[in-house]
Design a protein around this motif. Structure first.
Motif, mmCIF file in Angstrom:
data_model
loop_
_atom_site.group_PDB
_atom_site.id
_atom_site.type_symbol
_atom_site.label_atom_id
_atom_site.label_comp_id
_atom_site.label_asym_id
_atom_site.label_seq_id
_atom_site.Cartn_x
_atom_site.Cartn_y
_atom_site.Cartn_z
ATOM 1 N N LEU A 236 0.838 -1.223 -0.010
ATOM 2 C CA LEU A 236 0.024 -0.077 0.069
ATOM 3 C C LEU A 236 0.895 1.439 0.164
ATOM 4 O O LEU A 236 0.326 2.391 -0.586
ATOM 5 N N GLY A 237 2.048 1.331 0.698
ATOM 6 C CA GLY A 237 2.936 2.492 0.624
ATOM 7 C C GLY A 237 2.288 3.631 1.440
ATOM 8 O O GLY A 237 1.247 3.260 2.204
ATOM 9 N N GLN A 238 2.870 4.659 1.575
ATOM 10 C CA GLN A 238 2.293 5.864 2.376
ATOM 11 C C GLN A 238 1.033 6.303 1.984
ATOM 12 O O GLN A 238 0.162 6.627 2.859
ATOM 13 N N VAL A 239 0.787 6.324 0.507
ATOM 14 C CA VAL A 239 -0.545 6.760 0.281
ATOM 15 C C VAL A 239 -1.697 5.856 0.596
ATOM 16 O O VAL A 239 -2.807 6.157 1.581
ATOM 17 N N GLY A 240 -1.453 4.715 0.349
ATOM 18 C CA GLY A 240 -2.741 3.281 0.521
ATOM 19 C C GLY A 240 -2.664 3.346 2.059
ATOM 20 O O GLY A 240 -3.900 3.072 2.563
ATOM 21 N N GLN A 241 -1.546 3.324 2.841
ATOM 22 C CA GLN A 241 -1.931 3.358 4.195
ATOM 23 C C GLN A 241 -2.922 4.433 4.801
ATOM 24 O O GLN A 241 -3.578 4.135 5.678
ATOM 25 N N LYS A 242 -2.727 5.770 4.577
ATOM 26 C CA LYS A 242 -3.707 6.454 5.069
ATOM 27 C C LYS A 242 -4.968 6.482 4.688
ATOM 28 O O LYS A 242 -5.859 6.557 5.441
ATOM 29 N N ILE A 243 -5.055 5.806 3.210
ATOM 30 C CA ILE A 243 -6.465 5.442 2.961
ATOM 31 C C ILE A 243 -7.229 4.364 3.680
ATOM 32 O O ILE A 243 -8.471 4.579 3.957
ATOM 33 N N LEU A 244 -6.176 3.282 3.944
ATOM 34 C CA LEU A 244 -6.884 2.232 4.695
ATOM 35 C C LEU A 244 -7.238 2.614 6.075
ATOM 36 O O LEU A 244 -8.198 2.154 6.586
ATOM 37 N N PHE A 245 -6.315 3.366 6.828
ATOM 38 C CA PHE A 245 -6.675 3.833 8.207
ATOM 39 C C PHE A 245 -7.973 4.667 8.287
ATOM 40 O O PHE A 245 -9.008 4.308 9.071
ATOM 41 N N ASP A 246 -8.277 5.479 7.204
ATOM 42 C CA ASP A 246 -9.478 6.263 7.009
ATOM 43 C C ASP A 246 -10.790 5.299 7.055
ATOM 44 O O ASP A 246 -11.648 5.442 7.592
ATOM 45 N N LEU A 247 -10.617 4.379 6.014
ATOM 46 C CA LEU A 247 -11.630 3.511 5.614
ATOM 47 C C LEU A 247 -12.055 2.771 6.785
ATOM 48 O O LEU A 247 -13.254 2.458 6.927
ATOM 49 N N LEU A 248 -11.170 2.000 7.414
ATOM 50 C CA LEU A 248 -11.488 1.138 8.726
ATOM 51 C C LEU A 248 -11.916 2.044 9.950
ATOM 52 O O LEU A 248 -12.713 1.699 10.493
ATOM 53 N N LYS A 249 -11.650 3.322 9.836
ATOM 54 C CA LYS A 249 -12.144 4.209 11.051
ATOM 55 C C LYS A 249 -13.555 4.468 10.662
ATOM 56 O O LYS A 249 -14.354 4.368 11.776
ATOM 57 N N GLU A 250 -14.136 4.207 9.675
ATOM 58 C CA GLU A 250 -15.496 4.387 9.362
ATOM 59 C C GLU A 250 -16.365 3.138 9.889
ATOM 60 O O GLU A 250 -17.332 3.001 10.029
ATOM 61 N N LYS A 251 -15.307 1.857 9.970
ATOM 62 C CA LYS A 251 -16.203 0.766 10.475
ATOM 63 C C LYS A 251 -15.637 0.746 11.912
ATOM 64 O O LYS A 251 -15.970 -0.481 12.542
#
Length: 340
Positions: A236-251
């Motif tokens: 995922l790298g730096q960009v994907g990591q931030k998006i992943l955290f945001d998406l999981l936070k919604e759950k």
């Protein structure tokens, strides 16, 4: 015992043991933070071959040969080999493994392929369909650029969201007993498409799939993020990591304390100028083989969720303006002494 769990997972009644692993990488990877962990570092990215493609095949062959040797086996004892790469028609695997003369399943899950290969290899051993199996994948910066982007001679400028395809191959040999690490379960990933079309921002394309598989794994196994010492994505790298955290936070899921990414481990992004991090079939495979497994073997980590991620595009689909779906294949790996 019903080994199926929830919607997408399997908990193996008979876990599969990881008997050995091997990692072979190129010069740039050998200059990174994990340089002391790899089995072999090639200073010549062409490995003395005529082109990038044959170099990658040679690298995959070398990694599997070394893993088989470390397991104390002969090639003939492998019942099944699960392999994959990023080249069209998986030719890196075709030419790299033909000398083994063993049954082969060639897989394509883009950069998630090592998760797919490891899961299927473990499933075959657990189900009694093979005494010994192998999982091996590879990638090469030169072949990937030629296949999906621009020939290196073009000298195109890379955006900061781009990842650097790892030149490397990782291999594991699995069996019914005898190893210090066991594969206890898997969560098979779904194809997830958020409509991204930027092939130079694969972290964004793959993060939704990573979120989906991680969340489903926790649901199916009835676990919390803290039940894993590490949750490790592939690319995922730096960009994907931030998006992943945001998406999981919604759950209402927070994995930040357990999270690692192979693409962020293999390179020093500031010193090596790899922008968002590493990617490719060889990224998660080499990091798993060289860095993750030893920490499970010595008990530093008890349980890990290994989650390679893939961006499912081809140069044809990209040039036709299609979206880039993602997929993430999760493998639950544990220290043998923690086996339940």
């Amino acid at each position: 015992m019903n080994q199926m769990l929830g919607k997408q997972s399997i908990c193996f009644e008979q876990p599969a043991y990881v008997l050995s692993s091997a990692s072979v990488v190129g010069k740039k990877e050998g200059e990174g933070p994990l340089k002391d962990y790899f089995d072999k570092i090639h200073e010549d990215p062409a490995l003395g071959e005529e082109n990038w493609e044959t170099a990658e095949s040679a690298m995959q062959k070398e990694a599997l040969e070394l893993a088989v040797q470390k397991a104390g086996l002969q090639n003939s004892q492998l019942r099944l080999i699960f392999s994959g790469d990023l080249q069209a028609q998986s030719v890196a695997s075709s030419f790299g493994l033909q000398g083994f003369e063993r049954p082969v399943y060639q897989l394509y899950g883009a950069c998630s392929t090592m998760g797919e290969a490891l899961g299927l290899a473990a499933m075959s051993v657990s189900g009694g369909y093979a005494d010994y199996t192998a999982a091996v994948t590879s990638s090469h910066f030169g072949t990937a650029e030629k296949e999906f982007r621009f020939p290196l001679e073009y000298g195109n400028q890379r955006p900061l969201s781009a990842t650097w395809t790892v030149t490397g191959s990782g291999a594991c040999v699995l069996g019914k007993e005898g190893g210090k690490v066991v594969v206890t379960g898997i969560t098979s990933g779904k194809i997830v498409d958020y409509g991204f079309k930027d092939s130079l921002n694969m972290g964004a394309c793959m993060a939704p799939a990573a979120c989906d598989t991680i969340y489903q794994n926790l649901q199916d196994f009835g676990r919390k993020p803290g039940d894993y010492d590490r949750i490790i994505t592939g690319d995922l790298g730096q960009v994907g990591q931030k998006i992943l955290f945001d998406l999981l936070k919604e759950k209402n899921v927070d994995i930040s304390s357990q999270y690692m990414d192979c693409g962020l481990l293999i390179f020093d992004n500031e010193k090596q100028d790899t922008h968002s991090g590493g990617s490719g079939c060889g990224c998660s495979a080499t990091v798993f083989s060289s860095y993750i497994l030893p920490k499970l073997e010595d008990g530093t980590w008890k349980r890990v969720l290994f989650l390679p991620t893939g961006a499912l595009l081809s140069k044809v689909s990209f040039n036709e303006g299609r979206t880039i779906p993602g997929v993430a294949q999760a493998v639950v790996v544990e220290s043998a002494q923690e086996e339940k």
